[in-house]
Motif scaffolding. Structure first.
Motif, PDB file in Angstrom:
ATOM      1  N   UNK A  43      -4.343  13.772  25.646  1.00 62.28           N
ATOM      2  CA  UNK A  43      -3.598  12.670  25.038  1.00 62.28           C
ATOM      3  C   UNK A  43      -4.199  12.290  23.698  1.00 62.28           C
ATOM      4  N   UNK A  44      -3.333  11.778  22.811  1.00 59.53           N
ATOM      5  CA  UNK A  44      -3.763  11.491  21.450  1.00 59.53           C
ATOM      6  C   UNK A  44      -2.998  10.297  20.902  1.00 59.53           C
ATOM      7  N   UNK A  45      -3.617   9.590  19.975  1.00 58.33           N
ATOM      8  CA  UNK A  45      -2.949   8.541  19.198  1.00 58.33           C
ATOM      9  C   UNK A  45      -3.554   8.572  17.810  1.00 58.33           C
ATOM     10  N   UNK A  46      -2.720   8.421  16.801  1.00 58.39           N
ATOM     11  CA  UNK A  46      -3.221   8.455  15.435  1.00 58.39           C
ATOM     12  C   UNK A  46      -2.780   7.212  14.670  1.00 58.39           C
ATOM     13  N   UNK A  54      -7.504   6.725  11.620  1.00 56.67           N
ATOM     14  CA  UNK A  54      -8.227   7.276  12.760  1.00 56.67           C
ATOM     15  C   UNK A  54      -7.367   8.205  13.610  1.00 56.67           C
ATOM     16  N   UNK A  55      -8.060   9.108  14.298  1.00 59.84           N
ATOM     17  CA  UNK A  55      -7.486   9.969  15.324  1.00 59.84           C
ATOM     18  C   UNK A  55      -8.232   9.670  16.612  1.00 59.84           C
ATOM     19  N   UNK A  56      -7.522   9.254  17.647  1.00 62.08           N
ATOM     20  CA  UNK A  56      -8.135   8.940  18.938  1.00 62.08           C
ATOM     21  C   UNK A  56      -7.648   9.945  19.972  1.00 62.08           C
ATOM     22  N   UNK A  57      -8.570  10.495  20.755  1.00 65.01           N
ATOM     23  CA  UNK A  57      -8.262  11.552  21.711  1.00 65.01           C
ATOM     24  C   UNK A  57      -8.946  11.263  23.033  1.00 65.01           C
ATOM     25  N   UNK A 105     -11.279  16.002  30.988  1.00 66.25           N
ATOM     26  CA  UNK A 105     -12.323  16.641  31.783  1.00 66.25           C
ATOM     27  C   UNK A 105     -13.648  15.921  31.725  1.00 66.25           C
ATOM     28  N   UNK A 106     -13.965  15.349  30.564  1.00 64.51           N
ATOM     29  CA  UNK A 106     -15.234  14.630  30.405  1.00 64.51           C
ATOM     30  C   UNK A 106     -15.067  13.121  30.482  1.00 64.51           C
ATOM     31  N   UNK A 107     -13.820  12.659  30.678  1.00 64.59           N
ATOM     32  CA  UNK A 107     -13.501  11.217  30.778  1.00 64.59           C
ATOM     33  C   UNK A 107     -13.959  10.459  29.525  1.00 64.59           C
ATOM     34  N   UNK A 108     -13.799  11.100  28.375  1.00 62.05           N
ATOM     35  CA  UNK A 108     -14.339  10.543  27.136  1.00 62.05           C
ATOM     36  C   UNK A 108     -13.238  10.254  26.134  1.00 62.05           C
ATOM     37  N   UNK A 109     -13.312   9.083  25.529  1.00 61.58           N
ATOM     38  CA  UNK A 109     -12.474   8.715  24.392  1.00 61.58           C
ATOM     39  C   UNK A 109     -13.240   9.038  23.117  1.00 61.58           C
ATOM     40  N   UNK A 110     -12.652   9.898  22.274  1.00 59.13           N
ATOM     41  CA  UNK A 110     -13.253  10.265  20.991  1.00 59.13           C
ATOM     42  C   UNK A 110     -12.450   9.608  19.874  1.00 59.13           C
ATOM     43  N   UNK A 111     -13.139   8.968  18.941  1.00 62.52           N
ATOM     44  CA  UNK A 111     -12.500   8.412  17.753  1.00 62.52           C
ATOM     45  C   UNK A 111     -13.004   9.186  16.545  1.00 62.52           C
ATOM     46  N   UNK A 112     -12.070   9.771  15.770  1.00 65.73           N
ATOM     47  CA  UNK A 112     -12.407  10.588  14.617  1.00 65.73           C
ATOM     48  C   UNK A 112     -11.737  10.034  13.370  1.00 65.73           C
TER      49      UNK A 112
END
Length: 309
Positions: free
Chosen positions: A53-56, A60-63, A67-74
């Motif tokens: 899943x993604x939101x932009x 920012x790009x949020x993903x 599998x790792x239960x992690x929210x990444x903000x780029x």
């Protein structure tokens, strides 16, 4: 996190028309950055943990890596700004259209929605949901809606909610994707092959639009709605005013993520074909087709309009 492409953000920063599509490839553990005008590759970024899943936004790009239960903000160049690891089962996310916070669905317990600040990803609150919350979307006013897959419900939250309980609306079977558009929520009902249309103010379902098999996501362009049908390799096209089906577009195998750029082009991620296809919303003809890494999902709003350098 590894930046793979030779083209950097500076090549794009001078053009306000260069909308950016960011495609999550779950199987490959990679993000692909494409220019929507012609589908050309800008860069690829390794992101392990099954990004889906993604939101932009412009900045920012949020993903969510399921599998790792992690929210990444780029940032839009693919550089990581922050990350947050959940203890539950996060799945989908959206930027709150009013505050800019991130909203994340989580299947933990009876289901929840988390609110996190941007860019530090500080938890700001948790709201109750229902069984297995999946898709989520927010509009410019700050309304947000969640599909509760196993409860056959759409959950409506008012602007500014941090701990409130939602209003529940019965929809079709196995709701999944959610798109908010002009005061309405459009909810894809995967196992009843239709699209529920909900008025946000009244909290009522006002129509059901038939789709192809296994509808997944919805987007809008030029007064028309488009729904990706996973099992039919197609997009259902409907009139946004009359809510009647007016056509169909053939796509590559298993279309999932679906979004629209500032010129109205309709961009589709085809999961089983490892392709991104771009269509003209008026002629319903394909403009371009771009190969991407294995397993593109791009579930959410994955196109940023006029991205910040």
């Amino acid at each position: 996190m590894l930046l793979r492409a030779a083209l950097f953000w500076g090549a794009l920063a001078g053009s306000a028309q260069a909308d950016l599509a960011v495609i999550t490839s779950q199987a490959a553990g990679r993000l692909t950055f494409l220019q929507t005008a012609d589908g050309s590759l800008l860069r690829e970024v390794d992101l392990p943990g099954q990004p889906a899943a993604i939101a932009v936004s412009a900045a920012h790009v949020a993903v969510i890596a399921v599998g790792s239960r992690t929210l990444h903000l780029l940032d839009p160049a693919g550089r990581e700004v922050a990350r947050h690891v959940f203890s539950g089962a996060p799945f989908a996310l959206a930027f709150d259209g009013q505050s800019g916070d991130l909203l994340v669905t989580d299947a933990i317990g009876a289901g929840a929605v988390h609110r996190l600040s941007v860019p530090d990803l500080k938890p700001l609150g948790q709201m109750s949901a229902a069984a297995n919350p999946t898709g989520i979307d927010s509009d410019a006013v700050g309304w947000f809606v969640v599909a509760a897959r196993d409860a056959d419900l759409a959950l409506i939250y008012p602007p500014g909610c941090r701990s409130c309980s939602p209003r529940s609306v019965s929809v079709g079977h196995h709701p999944f994707g959610v798109t908010l558009h002009e005061g309405r929520a459009y909810v894809s009902n995967v196992l009843s092959d239709d699209l529920s249309v909900i008025d946000l103010q009244s909290g009522t379902e006002i129509a059901r639009i038939p789709t192809g098999a296994r509808p997944y996501a919805t987007t809008f362009s030029g007064g028309r709605g488009f729904v990706s049908n996973q099992y039919d390799a197609s997009l259902t096209v409907f009139d946004a005013a009359g809510l009647k089906v007016i056509g169909e577009i053939e796509t590559a195998d298993y279309p999932e993520g679906l979004s629209t750029d500032s010129e109205g082009r309709v961009v589709v991620a085809a999961w089983f074909s490892d392709l991104v296809q771009i269509f003209d919303p008026n002629t319903l003809q394909m403009i371009s087709e771009s190969p991407v890494a294995e397993g593109p999902r791009a579930f959410g709003r994955f196109i940023t309009l006029n991205p910040a350098p």
